[in-house]
Design an enzyme around this catalytic site. Sequence first.
Site, mmCIF file in Angstrom:
data_model
loop_
_atom_site.group_PDB
_atom_site.id
_atom_site.type_symbol
_atom_site.label_atom_id
_atom_site.label_comp_id
_atom_site.label_asym_id
_atom_site.label_seq_id
_atom_site.Cartn_x
_atom_site.Cartn_y
_atom_site.Cartn_z
ATOM 1 N N GLY A 97 -54.742 54.951 49.340
ATOM 2 C CA GLY A 97 -53.988 54.790 50.215
ATOM 3 C C GLY A 97 -52.610 53.639 49.582
ATOM 4 N N GLU A 132 -58.577 56.010 43.262
ATOM 5 C CA GLU A 132 -58.240 57.493 43.282
ATOM 6 C C GLU A 132 -57.130 57.837 44.051
ATOM 7 O OE1 GLU A 132 -61.938 58.539 44.971
ATOM 8 O OE2 GLU A 132 -61.320 58.170 47.025
ATOM 9 N N PRO A 133 -55.874 57.398 43.255
ATOM 10 C CA PRO A 133 -54.681 57.686 43.664
ATOM 11 C C PRO A 133 -54.142 59.107 43.911
ATOM 12 C CG PRO A 133 -54.504 56.567 41.597
ATOM 13 C CD PRO A 133 -55.858 56.648 41.994
ATOM 14 N N GLY A 134 -53.433 59.442 44.859
ATOM 15 C CA GLY A 134 -52.782 60.519 45.051
ATOM 16 C C GLY A 134 -51.306 60.179 44.985
ATOM 17 N N ARG A 136 -44.809 67.543 55.867
ATOM 18 C CA ARG A 136 -44.826 66.201 56.252
ATOM 19 C C ARG A 136 -44.018 65.748 57.294
ATOM 20 N NH1 ARG A 136 -44.648 62.202 53.403
ATOM 21 N NH2 ARG A 136 -46.538 61.065 53.912
ATOM 22 N N CYS A 158 -38.460 79.891 61.930
ATOM 23 C CA CYS A 158 -38.638 79.981 63.523
ATOM 24 C C CYS A 158 -39.654 79.477 64.332
ATOM 25 C CB CYS A 158 -38.486 81.703 63.847
ATOM 26 S SG CYS A 158 -37.050 82.545 63.231
ATOM 27 N N GLU A 159 -39.153 77.818 64.249
ATOM 28 C CA GLU A 159 -40.026 76.888 64.660
ATOM 29 C C GLU A 159 -38.955 75.844 64.643
ATOM 30 O OE1 GLU A 159 -43.796 76.037 65.700
ATOM 31 O OE2 GLU A 159 -43.659 77.545 64.158
ATOM 32 N N TYR A 174 -48.418 66.215 48.431
ATOM 33 C CA TYR A 174 -48.604 66.608 49.586
ATOM 34 C C TYR A 174 -47.472 67.563 50.310
ATOM 35 C CZ TYR A 174 -52.416 63.390 49.592
ATOM 36 O OH TYR A 174 -53.121 62.450 49.231
HETATM 37 C C1 PLP Z 1 -56.538 62.014 49.847
HETATM 38 C C2 PLP Z 1 -57.592 61.379 49.283
HETATM 39 C C3 PLP Z 1 -56.978 60.237 48.265
HETATM 40 C C4 PLP Z 1 -55.695 59.847 48.058
HETATM 41 O O1 PLP Z 1 -54.860 59.362 49.072
HETATM 42 P P1 PLP Z 1 -53.303 58.758 48.869
HETATM 43 O O2 PLP Z 1 -53.186 58.120 50.017
HETATM 44 O O3 PLP Z 1 -52.506 60.025 48.375
HETATM 45 O O4 PLP Z 1 -53.167 57.983 47.700
HETATM 46 C C5 PLP Z 1 -58.025 59.522 47.786
HETATM 47 N N1 PLP Z 1 -59.523 59.439 47.818
HETATM 48 C C6 PLP Z 1 -59.935 60.753 48.708
HETATM 49 C C7 PLP Z 1 -61.204 60.742 48.948
HETATM 50 C C8 PLP Z 1 -58.855 61.266 49.342
HETATM 51 O O5 PLP Z 1 -59.148 62.313 50.486
#
Ligand code: PLP
Length: 410
Positions: free
Chosen positions: A227, A268-270, A307, A337-338, A365
């Site tokens: 997050g 666990e960063p995305g 997004r 078309c939306e 994303y």
């Molecule tokens: C999506 C997700 C994340 C990553 O969240 P970000 O906001 O992209 O950092 C981490 N852990 C789990 C389990 C997720 O589903």
Amino acid sequence: MELTEGKYQIQGIDVSAIAKEFGTPVYVYDGKKIVDQLQNLKNAFSENPLKIKFAMKALSNVSILKLLKKFGAGVDAVSIQEAQLAIGAGFENNEIQFTPNSVDFSEIVEGVELGLTVNLDNLTMLEKFGKKFGSSYPCGLRLNPHIMAGGNYKISTGHGNSKFGISVFQLPDVMRLVEQYKIVVNGLHIHTGSEITETDVYLKMAEILFGVARDFPALKFIDFGSGFKVAYKDGDHITNIYDLGLRLGKNFKEFYHSYGKQLELWIEPGKYLVSEAGYLVVNVNVVKATPSVTFAGVDSGLNHLIRPMMYDAYHEIVNISNLTGDQKIYTVVGNICETDTLGADRKLNEVREGDLLAIKNAGAYGYSMASNYNSRFRPAEVLVWNGKAQLIRKRDTLDDLLRNQVVIEI
Ligand SMILES: *Cc1c(COP(=O)(O)O)cnc(C)c1O
């Protein structure tokens, strides 16, 4: 992307030239930025035994996974297919944390068979897991701390009504199952949602986890989820990961001293790793002035970047073909078309048909949520790494649209 010598460049390569070579729309990723972000996290948490599990749902291209693997990240996978992609990219099976939600138990069994670090988020699954594996295979637990955190309700996953995690109020039930089946709980996990800017929220979650952790003697790690928020525009609040690393790290150390053995700190960063590294580069097909609004209509849309429409996300947009033209107000829309507004009322250097626009923060994303809606092709993906722009996914073709269709006699 930097503006150097009148050109937008990534690692010294002209982004317009990349678009010309590979066509548009195209996702372009700056590999160096991804590696820098990974290093930032390592620096911020340097006081603790840290493991970074890249949440690959943000960007699941295998070449990106290989890059992250090379620089020491692991993976967080939310489906068995993600885990399989990660294995294909070269990750050791046990470096992959498997955190699915609402899957059939058979998928969890597959995770065990693959040797993944399995994270359970439901009491019925824990019971099935205990019955089948007893003490022969450890598992982690995803807990729901009942904290409302994150940018908005849709992306907050740790509040009371969220489908994610086992409620901390149900811990007595957890303990009953753990004792009955001799389940070995090796990790505790909380992920409360996306875009949390306050260190205090993490510290509060940590307190809850530490309180729970004392009941589990076999822990190896505590996973604080993610997050971490990055800037989508100037002045945005972001997660100060150095403050977080310092304060959370200190509390973590104090905790494991009292717990009696050193534990690993997992995150666990995305978004943090890949959002800012990515750009969706699109071509302006039409400029359409109406009495009230001037639209820039581009060769992309919500099929490629959902997004803005799904989360009201703000993605900065830059006209990379015209750096000196007068600034005017445009609403940038796609060709679907939306209603597919990518950015409303944006001040851009004069936009002409044929100009290229770069949409920022498209690394996380973006492609991973892209679809073939309107039977349009998903874009190509290009990675800039070591000063070279390389194709890492081809644009779809008509064959891709037809691949799984079964055409019957009518
Ligand atoms: C999506 C997700 C994340 C990553 O969240 P970000 O906001 O992209 O950092 C981490 N852990 C789990 C389990 C997720 O589903």
